[in-house]
Design an enzyme around this catalytic site. Structure first.
Site, mmCIF file in Angstrom:
data_model
loop_
_atom_site.group_PDB
_atom_site.id
_atom_site.type_symbol
_atom_site.label_atom_id
_atom_site.label_comp_id
_atom_site.label_asym_id
_atom_site.label_seq_id
_atom_site.Cartn_x
_atom_site.Cartn_y
_atom_site.Cartn_z
ATOM 1 N N GLY A 12 0.822 -1.207 0.000
ATOM 2 C CA GLY A 12 0.000 0.000 0.000
ATOM 3 C C GLY A 12 0.848 1.245 0.000
ATOM 4 N N GLY A 15 -0.685 4.728 -0.949
ATOM 5 C CA GLY A 15 -1.815 5.255 -0.188
ATOM 6 C C GLY A 15 -1.409 6.326 0.814
ATOM 7 N N VAL A 17 -1.268 6.329 4.148
ATOM 8 C CA VAL A 17 -0.345 5.898 5.198
ATOM 9 C C VAL A 17 0.919 5.299 4.602
ATOM 10 C CG1 VAL A 17 -0.060 4.403 7.204
ATOM 11 C CG2 VAL A 17 -2.265 5.463 6.765
ATOM 12 N N TYR A 138 -15.698 -3.798 8.226
ATOM 13 C CA TYR A 138 -14.308 -3.339 8.182
ATOM 14 C C TYR A 138 -13.647 -3.566 9.542
ATOM 15 C CZ TYR A 138 -10.297 -0.251 7.384
ATOM 16 O OH TYR A 138 -9.026 0.250 7.251
ATOM 17 N N ASN A 167 -8.380 8.543 13.213
ATOM 18 C CA ASN A 167 -8.688 9.114 11.899
ATOM 19 C C ASN A 167 -7.463 9.852 11.355
ATOM 20 O OD1 ASN A 167 -11.684 8.600 11.945
ATOM 21 N ND2 ASN A 167 -11.500 9.888 13.752
ATOM 22 N N HIS A 181 -12.955 9.925 3.369
ATOM 23 C CA HIS A 181 -13.254 10.125 4.783
ATOM 24 C C HIS A 181 -13.708 11.562 5.044
ATOM 25 C CE1 HIS A 181 -10.708 6.376 5.601
ATOM 26 N NE2 HIS A 181 -11.929 6.112 6.014
ATOM 27 N N ARG A 249 -14.381 13.809 17.190
ATOM 28 C CA ARG A 249 -13.400 13.009 16.463
ATOM 29 C C ARG A 249 -11.978 13.456 16.792
ATOM 30 N NH1 ARG A 249 -17.000 10.269 16.022
ATOM 31 N NH2 ARG A 249 -17.975 9.288 14.199
#
Length: 392
Positions: A12, A15, A17, A138, A167, A181, A249
């Site tokens: 990944g 992406g 991260v 998920y 998040n 998101h 959040r």
């Protein structure tokens, strides 16, 4: 400890991260990095993953690849969210073990915690009550992933660590309205509403050329563009966001997350987490030079009786600070320079009302965050504008 020439596979790596972890490793002098795009390697394909490990034989693996999205995507594609993520995790973790990978870092999510977990959420509240329904699939996949790491460590003496980020937001974020998101979606909506009000159709069309919405791009008719944007609450100088704006959040800058991940990868062993010094010397020698002794049983079944039950070995990664969605929208509005109105549609779901994690374990392992939310929102908007100019 991994040496500077250790081969590290970042799954990944394109992406949010993964790209940040890749950059962080490079900045620290770890340059023997391996990455594959989804086109080059489908991680849900067991045969392809095995072939990749046969060829590359990495010393360490960072599993940052996942099938992700917001509330809408999680609700619509429930089967995909559990199956795709389970396949990715099973393939990468099992082949890592089969090929003698010395260190694995698995990235999960704080959605693993119960909907009504005590706040702030400690690692020990995992599996203590029901999950939030909107992202249950998920969450279950990610719980399975961290349990795989824990179980491999206990049965085979591996050194697989699971981190659960809060998040995230930052460079290379996903701004596609259908499946992004909360923060990038909100930012893009506010920006487009401002452009509509300004009559800046050149900028609107550029935005949709780079990130089409439901198949509509910069070449589409103006009325069609306005119609499809309205479906997502984007109007002339007005934005309508889902929910009441009251949920709290916590947000972590992705480059901070990357720094925490690499810190754990390089400096934290399973023995550090479960709190015994002898564990590593007894178990971690099981697989050397890429060879795996499948009969090695010194650590089987978590069989270190004096320690009792070993669970919740994952590590929360966050700031330990929170704000409401409404407060976040105010920061976004300020960063974008939006002078219109932001409304909240209370008929739409809020998701979990509060989701703050306890980061005491992370702090005890020697890492704390650096980027505060006010600064981070501004940085994200600057990155987004650059991505439009650079056709990122």
């Amino acid at each position: 400890m991994l040496s500077k020439d250790s081969k590290i596979y970042v799954a990944g790596h394109r992406g949010l991260v993964g790209s940040a972890i890749w950059n962080n490793l490079q900045q620290r002098g770890y340059t023997n990095l391996v990455g594959r795009t989804h086109k080059e390697l489908d991680l849900t394909d067991q045969v392809a993953v095995r072939q990749f490990f046969d060829e590359e034989r990495p010393d360490a693996v960072v599993l940052a690849a996942a099938f992700v999205g917001g509330i809408m995507a999680n609700s619509l594609y429930r089967a995909d969210f559990i199956m795709m993520n389970m396949k990715i995790q099973c393939n990468v973790i099992s082949e890592s073990y089969a090929h003698g990978v010395r260190k694995l870092l698995f990235l999960g999510s704080t959605c693993i915690y119960p909907k009504n977990a005590p706040q702030p959420m400690k690692e020990d509240c995992l599996l203590t009550s029901p999950l939030e329904y909107t992202n249950e699939e998920y969450a279950i996949a990610k719980i399975a992933g961290l349990k795989m790491c824990e179980s491999y460590n206990l049965q085979y003496g591996t050194n697989y660590i699971a981190v659960m980020p809060t998040n995230l937001y930052g460079p290379n974020d996903n701004f596609h309205l259908e499946n992004s998101h909360v923060m990038p979606a909100m930012m893009r909506k506010v920006y487009l509403a401002k452009l509509i009000h300004d009559g800046d159709w050149q900028a609107i069309r550029r935005d949709l050329d780079i990130r089409p919405v439901e198949g509509f791009n910069g070449s589409s008719r103006g009325d069609d563009i306005l119609d499809v944007l309205a479906k997502y609450g984007i109007y002339n100088n007005k934005v309508v966001l889902w929910g009441t704006g009251t949920p709290l959040r916590e947000f972590l800058w992705s480059e901070d997350m990357a720094d925490a991940s690499v810190h754990v990868l390089l400096n934290v062993d399973f023995s550090d987490i479960i709190g015994i010094e002898k564990y590593s010397s007894v178990h971690y020698g099981a697989a050397t030079d890429g060879a795996v002794d499948r009969n090695h049983s010194a650590g089987r079944g978590g069989a270190i009786p004096k320690l009792g039950e070993i669970r919740n070995c994952h590590i929360n990664v966050g700031t330990g600070k929170e704000l409401t969605i409404r407060q976040l929208s105010e920061l976004v509005v300020k960063a974008v320079g939006f002078e219109g109105t932001v409304e909240f549609d209370a008929t739409k779901p809020d998701g979990t009302m509060r989701k703050l994690i306890d980061v005491e374990k992370l702090h005890s392992l020697g890492w704390t965050h650096k980027v505060e939310i006010e600064d981070g929102v501004n940085r994200l908007f600057e990155w987004y504008k650059e991505s439009l100019n650079n056709k990122h």
